[in-house]
Design a protein around this motif. Structure first.
Motif, PDB file in Angstrom:
ATOM      1  N   GLY A 303       0.827  -1.208   0.000  1.00 51.63           N
ATOM      2  CA  GLY A 303       0.000   0.000   0.000  1.00 51.63           C
ATOM      3  C   GLY A 303       0.860   1.256   0.000  1.00 51.63           C
ATOM      4  N   MET A 304       1.950   1.225   0.770  1.00 52.07           N
ATOM      5  CA  MET A 304       2.863   2.369   0.774  1.00 52.07           C
ATOM      6  C   MET A 304       3.517   2.530  -0.590  1.00 52.07           C
ATOM      7  SD  MET A 304       5.976   3.239   3.403  1.00 52.07           S
ATOM      8  CE  MET A 304       7.012   1.891   2.892  1.00 52.07           C
ATOM      9  N   LEU A 305       3.905   1.408  -1.229  1.00 53.34           N
ATOM     10  CA  LEU A 305       4.503   1.470  -2.561  1.00 53.34           C
ATOM     11  C   LEU A 305       3.531   2.082  -3.557  1.00 53.34           C
ATOM     12  CD1 LEU A 305       6.693   0.765  -4.622  1.00 53.34           C
ATOM     13  CD2 LEU A 305       5.687  -1.529  -4.779  1.00 53.34           C
ATOM     14  N   SER A 306       2.276   1.656  -3.483  1.00 52.96           N
ATOM     15  CA  SER A 306       1.264   2.207  -4.389  1.00 52.96           C
ATOM     16  C   SER A 306       1.098   3.704  -4.181  1.00 52.96           C
ATOM     17  CB  SER A 306      -0.068   1.490  -4.154  1.00 52.96           C
ATOM     18  OG  SER A 306      -1.090   2.068  -4.930  1.00 52.96           O
ATOM     19  N   SER A 338      14.227   8.413   1.434  1.00 55.32           N
ATOM     20  CA  SER A 338      14.077   8.981   2.773  1.00 55.32           C
ATOM     21  C   SER A 338      12.615   9.082   3.168  1.00 55.32           C
ATOM     22  CB  SER A 338      14.734  10.363   2.841  1.00 55.32           C
ATOM     23  OG  SER A 338      16.104  10.288   2.554  1.00 55.32           O
ATOM     24  N   GLU A 339      11.758   9.478   2.232  1.00 54.27           N
ATOM     25  CA  GLU A 339      10.318   9.544   2.523  1.00 54.27           C
ATOM     26  C   GLU A 339       9.775   8.167   2.899  1.00 54.27           C
ATOM     27  OE1 GLU A 339       8.094  11.368  -0.558  1.00 54.27           O
ATOM     28  OE2 GLU A 339       9.271  13.221  -0.550  1.00 54.27           O
ATOM     29  N   ALA A 340      10.160   7.142   2.132  1.00 53.15           N
ATOM     30  CA  ALA A 340       9.666   5.791   2.415  1.00 53.15           C
ATOM     31  C   ALA A 340      10.152   5.304   3.785  1.00 53.15           C
ATOM     32  CB  ALA A 340      10.122   4.832   1.320  1.00 53.15           C
ATOM     33  N   VAL A 341      11.438   5.538   4.081  1.00 55.67           N
ATOM     34  CA  VAL A 341      11.984   5.101   5.374  1.00 55.67           C
ATOM     35  C   VAL A 341      11.334   5.863   6.517  1.00 55.67           C
ATOM     36  CG1 VAL A 341      14.074   5.050   6.799  1.00 55.67           C
ATOM     37  CG2 VAL A 341      14.185   4.354   4.398  1.00 55.67           C
ATOM     38  N   PHE A 342      11.114   7.161   6.309  1.00 55.05           N
ATOM     39  CA  PHE A 342      10.504   7.967   7.363  1.00 55.05           C
ATOM     40  C   PHE A 342       9.066   7.511   7.636  1.00 55.05           C
ATOM     41  CE2 PHE A 342       8.565  11.932   9.034  1.00 55.05           C
ATOM     42  CZ  PHE A 342       9.390  12.083  10.136  1.00 55.05           C
ATOM     43  N   LEU A 343       8.307   7.229   6.599  1.00 57.94           N
ATOM     44  CA  LEU A 343       6.938   6.724   6.774  1.00 57.94           C
ATOM     45  C   LEU A 343       6.953   5.379   7.501  1.00 57.94           C
ATOM     46  CD1 LEU A 343       5.366   7.550   3.284  1.00 57.94           C
ATOM     47  CD2 LEU A 343       4.804   8.638   5.464  1.00 57.94           C
ATOM     48  N   THR A 344       7.881   4.526   7.111  1.00 59.53           N
ATOM     49  CA  THR A 344       7.975   3.212   7.766  1.00 59.53           C
ATOM     50  C   THR A 344       8.353   3.361   9.225  1.00 59.53           C
ATOM     51  OG1 THR A 344       8.704   2.252   5.655  1.00 59.53           O
ATOM     52  CG2 THR A 344       9.041   0.931   7.638  1.00 59.53           C
ATOM     53  N   THR A 385      14.203  -7.968  15.840  1.00 59.91           N
ATOM     54  CA  THR A 385      14.568  -8.496  14.524  1.00 59.91           C
ATOM     55  C   THR A 385      13.427  -8.296  13.529  1.00 59.91           C
ATOM     56  OG1 THR A 385      16.018 -10.161  15.526  1.00 59.91           O
ATOM     57  CG2 THR A 385      15.301 -10.556  13.258  1.00 59.91           C
ATOM     58  N   LEU A 386      12.201  -8.567  13.961  1.00 67.80           N
ATOM     59  CA  LEU A 386      11.036  -8.363  13.082  1.00 67.80           C
ATOM     60  C   LEU A 386      10.893  -6.896  12.702  1.00 67.80           C
ATOM     61  CD1 LEU A 386       8.412 -10.687  14.826  1.00 67.80           C
ATOM     62  CD2 LEU A 386       9.616 -11.105  12.676  1.00 67.80           C
ATOM     63  N   ILE A 387      11.127  -6.001  13.663  1.00 71.57           N
ATOM     64  CA  ILE A 387      11.050  -4.564  13.366  1.00 71.57           C
ATOM     65  C   ILE A 387      12.137  -4.185  12.363  1.00 71.57           C
ATOM     66  CG2 ILE A 387      11.425  -2.274  14.355  1.00 71.57           C
ATOM     67  CD1 ILE A 387      10.032  -3.241  16.882  1.00 71.57           C
ATOM     68  N   GLY A 388      13.332  -4.733  12.550  1.00 72.54           N
ATOM     69  CA  GLY A 388      14.407  -4.456  11.597  1.00 72.54           C
ATOM     70  C   GLY A 388      14.068  -4.930  10.195  1.00 72.54           C
ATOM     71  N   ILE A 389      13.435  -6.102  10.090  1.00 73.45           N
ATOM     72  CA  ILE A 389      13.035  -6.624   8.770  1.00 73.45           C
ATOM     73  C   ILE A 389      12.017  -5.704   8.122  1.00 73.45           C
ATOM     74  CG2 ILE A 389      11.818  -8.523   7.633  1.00 73.45           C
ATOM     75  CD1 ILE A 389      13.112 -10.404   9.680  1.00 73.45           C
ATOM     76  N   VAL A 390      11.049  -5.213   8.917  1.00 74.89           N
ATOM     77  CA  VAL A 390      10.034  -4.307   8.375  1.00 74.89           C
ATOM     78  C   VAL A 390      10.679  -3.006   7.905  1.00 74.89           C
ATOM     79  CG1 VAL A 390       7.988  -2.937   8.959  1.00 74.89           C
ATOM     80  CG2 VAL A 390       8.170  -5.307   9.748  1.00 74.89           C
ATOM     81  N   LEU A 391      11.637  -2.489   8.688  1.00 74.75           N
ATOM     82  CA  LEU A 391      12.300  -1.240   8.295  1.00 74.75           C
ATOM     83  C   LEU A 391      13.102  -1.423   7.009  1.00 74.75           C
ATOM     84  CD1 LEU A 391      12.825   1.672   9.121  1.00 74.75           C
ATOM     85  CD2 LEU A 391      14.797   0.883  10.440  1.00 74.75           C
ATOM     86  N   ILE A 392      13.806  -2.537   6.883  1.00 76.62           N
ATOM     87  CA  ILE A 392      14.550  -2.813   5.647  1.00 76.62           C
ATOM     88  C   ILE A 392      13.594  -2.964   4.469  1.00 76.62           C
ATOM     89  CG2 ILE A 392      16.005  -4.534   4.497  1.00 76.62           C
ATOM     90  CD1 ILE A 392      17.291  -5.064   7.226  1.00 76.62           C
ATOM     91  N   ALA A 393      12.450  -3.638   4.735  1.00 79.65           N
ATOM     92  CA  ALA A 393      11.450  -3.796   3.668  1.00 79.65           C
ATOM     93  C   ALA A 393      10.905  -2.438   3.237  1.00 79.65           C
ATOM     94  CB  ALA A 393      10.319  -4.698   4.149  1.00 79.65           C
ATOM     95  N   GLY A 394      10.706  -1.533   4.212  1.00 80.33           N
ATOM     96  CA  GLY A 394      10.263  -0.183   3.867  1.00 80.33           C
ATOM     97  C   GLY A 394      11.276   0.550   3.011  1.00 80.33           C
ATOM     98  N   PHE A 395      12.564   0.358   3.314  1.00 87.54           N
ATOM     99  CA  PHE A 395      13.623   0.955   2.495  1.00 87.54           C
ATOM    100  C   PHE A 395      13.575   0.405   1.066  1.00 87.54           C
ATOM    101  CE2 PHE A 395      17.867   0.235   0.723  1.00 87.54           C
ATOM    102  CZ  PHE A 395      18.314   1.542   0.592  1.00 87.54           C
ATOM    103  N   LEU A 396      13.430  -0.914   0.943  1.00 87.99           N
ATOM    104  CA  LEU A 396      13.387  -1.521  -0.391  1.00 87.99           C
ATOM    105  C   LEU A 396      12.163  -1.075  -1.171  1.00 87.99           C
ATOM    106  CD1 LEU A 396      14.548  -5.147   0.509  1.00 87.99           C
ATOM    107  CD2 LEU A 396      15.895  -3.298  -0.519  1.00 87.99           C
ATOM    108  N   VAL A 397      11.031  -0.879  -0.445  1.00 84.47           N
ATOM    109  CA  VAL A 397       9.822  -0.391  -1.119  1.00 84.47           C
ATOM    110  C   VAL A 397      10.066   1.004  -1.696  1.00 84.47           C
ATOM    111  CG1 VAL A 397       7.499   0.506  -0.632  1.00 84.47           C
ATOM    112  CG2 VAL A 397       8.128  -1.801   0.098  1.00 84.47           C
ATOM    113  N   GLY A 398      10.853   1.830  -0.989  1.00 87.01           N
ATOM    114  CA  GLY A 398      11.139   3.173  -1.483  1.00 87.01           C
ATOM    115  C   GLY A 398      12.103   3.197  -2.645  1.00 87.01           C
TER     116      GLY A 398
END
Length: 418
Positions: A303-306, A338-344, A385-398
């Motif tokens: 949804g964030m990617l969209s 940066s916007e994607a990481v900040f939103l995440t 660890t789960l939070i770190g995975i979500v943050l990395i995923a947010g970076f990749l989405v951006g």
């Protein structure tokens, strides 16, 4: 730093979209962390319920079923144990102590446990912690009772109050032993285990309240306390027996002796092995919950990617103006990432705060209804660890919209059709 300030200003100009994106990430992370917290703390709560008990003996049954009804007060026994069998086990040279348990009655939704004074001396939970009294002492007279901390808190009981137990698990008027009330002489300190939700009485008291009862029905008008001679009350059967041994080496030998007992079909289990089997049965459900929550997180990130891709099409002229003012393609790339990481990151913070709020509000209810201790302790390694995975995923989405903006030419942005 100018790029990051520009990212914040850009998100500020799109408050509604940014807020919805943050909320989506927060809800998905809340579900993921909630499932992980309940899963791990359910295991810890179950594992901490009983400690220092070497064997549990009951009627012939599966070891998980025996563990559930004898320790966690979940379900019912397939049969009872004759008292003569209990006495034979107690006479075994390997046995240091035993705690007989009789189940079947209840009080306003809480299980009644018939037992002996050895329960308060030898029963342990957590890391071999003994149960203790916040007030009073163990039962001495026939109609004394000791209640758990949750029973006292939820029903508002105090020392000296009288209570009436009911036959079976349905506390209805016609099933109550109201001719023989019990007096509270002790209140146990909280343990975070089913002990907190139990009403404890003596084994002779269990026999006394069932005088004049046949097949769950009272015959006649019943008896009163003055008509009962405690010396004539003999325990005939119990539901289960907790056993402590003099040496751990003797565990398997006594287990084999009990399982091959010729006078009646019995089962002896080791609590740790039974718990391991229980986790095996629950593993499929655990994995299913984690997979579902993982898909919810993926849906939130998509949804964030969209949202980023949609806003990128609307911001092509903005990107071109930045390029015309001297911004390099790398600057545009960093801006969108940066916007994607900040939103995440904001979504993660909101999700973690929501988790602790929900834990704080729901923990007393979950403890009283399900006997599950949910603590509001800080995030453990697995959760981080789960939070770190979500943050990395947010970076990749951006990265995807950032690459698109990186490749857009200056002329494409300046000549965009509206």
């Amino acid at each position: 730093m100018a790029i990051f300030r520009l990212a914040l200003q850009s998100l500020n100009n799109r408050k509604a979209t940014a807020f919805l994106t943050i909320l989506t990430v927060a809800i998905s992370l809340l579900l993921l962390l909630g499932v992980e917290r309940v899963r791990t703390q359910a295991k810890e709560s179950f594992a901490n319920t009983i400690s220092g008990t070497d064997l549990i003996v009951g009627a012939r049954s599966g070891q998980v079923n025996l563990l559930l009804y004898s320790v966690f007060r979940i379900g019912n026994a397939t049969n009872n144990i004759d008292w003569s069998s209990v006495e034979e086990i107690q006479r075994n040279p390997a046995v240091a102590w035993t705690i007989p348990i009789s189940l079947g009655d209840s009080h306003r939704g809480f299980r009644v446990v018939g037992t002996t004074g050895e329960y308060f001396e030898h029963y342990k939970y957590g890391n071999k912690q003994p149960i203790s009294f916040s007030e009073g002492q163990p039962f001495e007279s026939l109609f004394d009772t000791v209640i758990g901390a949750e029973v006292a808190a939820k029903l508002g009981y105090k020392m000296g109050d009288d209570i009436v137990i009911a036959h079976g698990l349905s506390d209805v008027k016609f099933s109550r032993h109201d001719n023989l009330p019990f007096t509270i002489t002790g209140i146990l300190a909280p343990t975070g285990t089913p002990v907190d939700q139990s009403v404890h009485v003596s084994l002779p008291a269990i026999e006394a309240v069932h005088v004049g009862w046949e097949r769950g029905v009272q015959i006649g008008n019943g008896v009163n306390a003055q008509n009962i001679d405690p010396d004539k009350l003999e325990t005939e059967q119990v539901t289960a027996l907790l056993v402590g041994l003099k040496s751990k080496i003797q565990t398997f030998a006594l287990m084999r002796t009990v399982n091959e007992y010729p006078r009646e079909p019995l089962t002896a289990i080791m609590p740790g092995i039974a718990l391991h089997e229980l986790w095996g049965l629950m593993s499929v459900a655990e994995q299913a919950l984690l997979v579902v929550s993982g898909f919810v997180v993926i849906a939130g990130l998509l949804g964030m990617l969209s949202s980023l891709l949609t806003s990128l099409n609307e911001r092509r002229r903005e990107m071109a103006i930045l390029r015309a003012m001297g911004a390099r393609p790398a600057h545009i790339f960093v801006l969108l990432v940066s916007e994607a990481v900040f939103l995440t990151l904001l979504g993660i913070i909101l999700g973690v705060l929501a988790l602790f709020v929900i834990l704080g509000v729901s923990a007393p209810y979950v403890l009283s209804q399900y006997g599950l201790q949910l603590s509001s302790t800080w995030l453990n390694t697995q959760e981080l660890t789960l939070i770190g995975i979500v943050l990395i995923a947010g970076f990749l989405v951006g990265v995807l919209p950032a690459l698109r903006a990186y490749r857009q030419s200056l002329s494409d942005g300046m000549t965009i059709r509206i």
